[in-house]
Design a protein around this motif. Structure first.
Motif, PDB file in Angstrom:
ATOM      1  N   SER A 179       0.872  -1.175   0.000  1.00  0.00           N
ATOM      2  CA  SER A 179       0.000   0.000   0.000  1.00  0.00           C
ATOM      3  C   SER A 179       0.905   1.219   0.000  1.00  0.00           C
ATOM      4  N   GLY A 180       0.313   2.410   0.033  1.00  0.00           N
ATOM      5  CA  GLY A 180       1.143   3.599   0.111  1.00  0.00           C
ATOM      6  C   GLY A 180       1.863   3.718   1.432  1.00  0.00           C
ATOM      7  N   ALA A 181       1.351   3.044   2.483  1.00  0.00           N
ATOM      8  CA  ALA A 181       1.915   3.186   3.821  1.00  0.00           C
ATOM      9  C   ALA A 181       2.944   2.120   4.165  1.00  0.00           C
ATOM     10  N   ALA A 182       2.824   0.912   3.611  1.00  0.00           N
ATOM     11  CA  ALA A 182       3.710  -0.177   4.002  1.00  0.00           C
ATOM     12  C   ALA A 182       3.667  -1.284   2.964  1.00  0.00           C
ATOM     13  N   ALA A 183       4.715  -2.120   2.976  1.00  0.00           N
ATOM     14  CA  ALA A 183       4.781  -3.285   2.090  1.00  0.00           C
ATOM     15  C   ALA A 183       5.394  -4.450   2.857  1.00  0.00           C
ATOM     16  N   VAL A 184       4.887  -5.660   2.594  1.00  0.00           N
ATOM     17  CA  VAL A 184       5.353  -6.862   3.286  1.00  0.00           C
ATOM     18  C   VAL A 184       5.492  -7.992   2.263  1.00  0.00           C
ATOM     19  N   PRO A 185       6.606  -8.744   2.295  1.00  0.00           N
ATOM     20  CA  PRO A 185       6.746  -9.884   1.376  1.00  0.00           C
ATOM     21  C   PRO A 185       5.907 -11.061   1.861  1.00  0.00           C
ATOM     22  N   VAL A 186       5.247 -11.744   0.920  1.00  0.00           N
ATOM     23  CA  VAL A 186       4.409 -12.886   1.298  1.00  0.00           C
ATOM     24  C   VAL A 186       4.758 -14.154   0.536  1.00  0.00           C
ATOM     25  N   ASN A 187       5.549 -14.056  -0.517  1.00  0.00           N
ATOM     26  CA  ASN A 187       5.938 -15.254  -1.256  1.00  0.00           C
ATOM     27  C   ASN A 187       7.341 -15.062  -1.801  1.00  0.00           C
ATOM     28  N   TRP A 188       8.019 -16.180  -2.072  1.00  0.00           N
ATOM     29  CA  TRP A 188       9.416 -16.134  -2.476  1.00  0.00           C
ATOM     30  C   TRP A 188       9.709 -17.209  -3.517  1.00  0.00           C
ATOM     31  N   ARG A 189      10.700 -16.942  -4.351  1.00  0.00           N
ATOM     32  CA  ARG A 189      11.262 -17.944  -5.244  1.00  0.00           C
ATOM     33  C   ARG A 189      12.776 -17.777  -5.267  1.00  0.00           C
ATOM     34  N   LEU A 190      13.478 -18.898  -5.364  1.00  0.00           N
ATOM     35  CA  LEU A 190      14.928 -18.910  -5.475  1.00  0.00           C
ATOM     36  C   LEU A 190      15.282 -19.392  -6.869  1.00  0.00           C
ATOM     37  N   SER A 191      16.081 -18.624  -7.593  1.00  0.00           N
ATOM     38  CA  SER A 191      16.483 -19.000  -8.945  1.00  0.00           C
ATOM     39  C   SER A 191      17.559 -20.079  -8.885  1.00  0.00           C
ATOM     40  N   LEU A 192      17.399 -21.091  -9.706  1.00  0.00           N
ATOM     41  CA  LEU A 192      18.367 -22.183  -9.767  1.00  0.00           C
ATOM     42  C   LEU A 192      18.884 -22.305 -11.193  1.00  0.00           C
ATOM     43  N   SER A 193      20.194 -22.252 -11.346  1.00  0.00           N
ATOM     44  CA  SER A 193      20.812 -22.350 -12.666  1.00  0.00           C
ATOM     45  C   SER A 193      20.876 -23.809 -13.103  1.00  0.00           C
ATOM     46  N   GLY A 194      21.283 -24.003 -14.361  1.00  0.00           N
ATOM     47  CA  GLY A 194      21.417 -25.355 -14.884  1.00  0.00           C
ATOM     48  C   GLY A 194      22.389 -26.204 -14.105  1.00  0.00           C
ATOM     49  N   ASP A 195      23.466 -25.598 -13.576  1.00  0.00           N
ATOM     50  CA  ASP A 195      24.439 -26.366 -12.792  1.00  0.00           C
ATOM     51  C   ASP A 195      23.765 -27.039 -11.595  1.00  0.00           C
ATOM     52  N   TRP A 196      22.917 -26.288 -10.896  1.00  0.00           N
ATOM     53  CA  TRP A 196      22.253 -26.829  -9.720  1.00  0.00           C
ATOM     54  C   TRP A 196      21.195 -27.858 -10.095  1.00  0.00           C
ATOM     55  N   LEU A 197      20.609 -27.724 -11.262  1.00  0.00           N
ATOM     56  CA  LEU A 197      19.556 -28.656 -11.653  1.00  0.00           C
ATOM     57  C   LEU A 197      20.110 -29.917 -12.304  1.00  0.00           C
ATOM     58  N   ASP A 198      21.247 -29.808 -12.984  1.00  0.00           N
ATOM     59  CA  ASP A 198      21.773 -30.940 -13.753  1.00  0.00           C
ATOM     60  C   ASP A 198      22.760 -31.797 -12.989  1.00  0.00           C
ATOM     61  N   ASP A 199      23.385 -31.240 -11.954  1.00  0.00           N
ATOM     62  CA  ASP A 199      24.393 -31.982 -11.199  1.00  0.00           C
ATOM     63  C   ASP A 199      23.720 -32.771 -10.083  1.00  0.00           C
ATOM     64  N   ALA A 200      23.726 -34.092 -10.193  1.00  0.00           N
ATOM     65  CA  ALA A 200      23.030 -34.943  -9.221  1.00  0.00           C
ATOM     66  C   ALA A 200      23.576 -34.765  -7.817  1.00  0.00           C
ATOM     67  N   GLU A 201      24.902 -34.598  -7.692  1.00  0.00           N
ATOM     68  CA  GLU A 201      25.501 -34.438  -6.364  1.00  0.00           C
ATOM     69  C   GLU A 201      25.073 -33.123  -5.725  1.00  0.00           C
ATOM     70  N   MET A 202      25.064 -32.042  -6.499  1.00  0.00           N
ATOM     71  CA  MET A 202      24.643 -30.742  -5.971  1.00  0.00           C
ATOM     72  C   MET A 202      23.162 -30.768  -5.582  1.00  0.00           C
ATOM     73  N   ARG A 203      22.341 -31.407  -6.406  1.00  0.00           N
ATOM     74  CA  ARG A 203      20.910 -31.507  -6.081  1.00  0.00           C
ATOM     75  C   ARG A 203      20.703 -32.255  -4.773  1.00  0.00           C
ATOM     76  N   GLN A 204      21.408 -33.356  -4.629  1.00  0.00           N
ATOM     77  CA  GLN A 204      21.239 -34.164  -3.419  1.00  0.00           C
ATOM     78  C   GLN A 204      21.730 -33.413  -2.187  1.00  0.00           C
ATOM     79  N   ARG A 205      22.845 -32.714  -2.314  1.00  0.00           N
ATOM     80  CA  ARG A 205      23.394 -31.988  -1.173  1.00  0.00           C
ATOM     81  C   ARG A 205      22.448 -30.892  -0.705  1.00  0.00           C
ATOM     82  N   ALA A 206      21.783 -30.229  -1.647  1.00  0.00           N
ATOM     83  CA  ALA A 206      20.877 -29.138  -1.288  1.00  0.00           C
ATOM     84  C   ALA A 206      19.435 -29.602  -1.115  1.00  0.00           C
TER      85      ALA A 206
END
Length: 435
Positions: free
Chosen positions: A145-172
């Protein structure tokens, strides 16, 4: 985003600021099924609000009187099984009643990191900083609103390295449902999820200068959402050729087309919702446009060009499907990005928005969810959502005259929400160079 509330939330929350904050916390944490989870949620939010310095797990635990709190809170955030989505949805619905929001603001989130093991971390160019930064990158969706703002939802961007590497996926502990398709447009996915939570239908406002504009227009239009997107000067558009008659079409950059509409400029007096309460004036021109072919190419849109009074060059360019909205309404909605940015700096950082040190995907999302609740509590307890902006944040096309019969200003909650048209019915981050 429909104004429909679950039965258990139908009763209005109390109007005392401290009582509002306590009731909202009880409502949100009530989504957790187990008593021990609700207790740990209380401890975690208390720590975010009171622990000095960075909100590390050690500092949060030190703010409690419980033994082994650090291990317990770590397990609650990173290793537990509770789903954060119901908490975010209930927070959004509660704030919808209390905040009287005028927009959902999409804000980019950059979290600098020194190591390479935090989920999603990588070296990337950050336009807001003008340099390559080792960081996590994501998005927050803010009720503003004009008086205040509050975050209510979030997303984290994941690159191809994080999505394609099985070890990185499992660790996270990245879930199998997070594939390349789901990660391609995190901001859109975040908005569309939030649209199903039952909050009021208000426009989506975003700085889209670094985003795939046609995809945003197609997704939001397809979902029936009103939107206002800041665009770059080089964005290609189609518009009536004002110099040769409206029966002919001109194709050009957003900057060029805005210059063609220079004669349509009118003064708009407005107040910065995040700044001092002094009136400012901008010159605003509106021009009907379309995207050239591709997704959303047939949808009628409006290009809004904004000039500073002492500048010949257009300083901001906005694209919207609210084709019947006035200059003041659009300029006021665009200024809510500054509202979200200011509240992030003032409150979000203080309650630990950038402080999560864990490595898990689930842990990051659970931390971000409770950061949102802590942010909302601090805002509610301060009474900021009922501040003086209720009489100062409504921009109006003045043309040098006061509006007759109603004084100079109108109340934010009334004008800001009532003036928003429905598309098709006739009606992050600062610091970037404008346009």
């Amino acid at each position: 985003m429909r104004a429909i509330r679950p039965a258990e939330e139908a009763e209005a929350l109390p109007r005392d600021p401290a009582a509002e904050a306590r009731a909202l916390r009880a409502s949100v944490l009530g989504s957790l099924r187990r008593r021990d989870q609700r207790h740990k949620g209380e401890l975690y939010v208390d720590g975010l609000l009171t622990a000095p310095g960075r909100k590390t797990m050690r500092n949060l635990a030190a703010s409690t009187d419980e033994r082994a709190a650090e291990q317990s809170l770590h397990h609650f955030i990173s290793c537990s099984t509770w789903d954060w989505s119901p908490l975010r949805a209930r927070l959004a619905r509660g704030l919808d009643r209390l905040l009287a929001p005028r927009a959902w603001v999409v804000r980019p989130l950059v979290i600098p990191k020194t190591g390479r093991h935090s989920v999603g971390v990588g070296r990337r160019f950050v336009p807001q900083l003008g340099q390559v930064v080792n960081s996590q990158h994501g998005y927050g969706l803010w009720l503003a609103s004009g008086a205040a703002a509050v975050p209510v939802n979030w997303r984290l961007s994941l690159s191809g390295d994080w999505l394609d590497d099985a070890e990185m996926r499992q660790r996270a502990a990245i879930p199998d449902s997070m594939d390349e398709g789901a990660a391609r447009a995190p901001a859109v996915d975040m908005v569309l999820e939030s649209a199903g939570w039952g909050a009021s239908a208000v426009p989506v406002v975003a700085d889209a200068r670094e985003e795939a504009l046609p995809a945003l227009v197609e997704a939001f239009s397809g979902a029936g959402l009103s939107f206002l997107l800041r665009i770059g000067g080089g964005t290609g558009l189609l518009a009536p050729n004002l110099s040769a008659g409206r029966s002919r079409v001109a194709a050009g950059s957003a900057t060029l087309l805005a210059e063609l509409a220079r004669s349509q400029r009118r003064p708009v007096e407005w107040f910065d919702p995040a700044g001092p309460g002094l009136p400012r004036t901008s010159m605003v021109a509106l021009l009907p446009v379309r995207l050239p072919g591709g997704p959303g190419g047939s949808a009628p849109l409006t290009l809004a060009g904004v000039w500073s009074p002492d500048s010949r060059e257009v300083s901001e360019l906005w694209l919207t499907n609210m084709t019947g909205a006035g200059r003041g309404t659009l300029l006021g909605l665009g200024r809510l990005i500054g509202r979200a940015d200011a509240d992030f700096r003032r409150t979000g950082l203080a309650v630990g928005a950038l402080d999560f040190e864990g490595r898990s995907y689930h842990g990051w999302h659970r931390h971000a969810t409770l950061v949102s609740l802590a942010h909302a509590e601090r805002m509610l307890a301060s009474g900021a959502h009922r501040g003086g902006a209720a009489l100062t944040a409504v921009p109006m096309v003045t043309g040098g005259r006061r509006a007759r019969g109603r004084g100079r200003f109108g109340p934010v909650a009334v004008a800001g929400r009532a003036e928003v048209p429905v598309p098709g019915r006739g009606v992050a981050s600062p610091g970037r160079a404008a346009g």
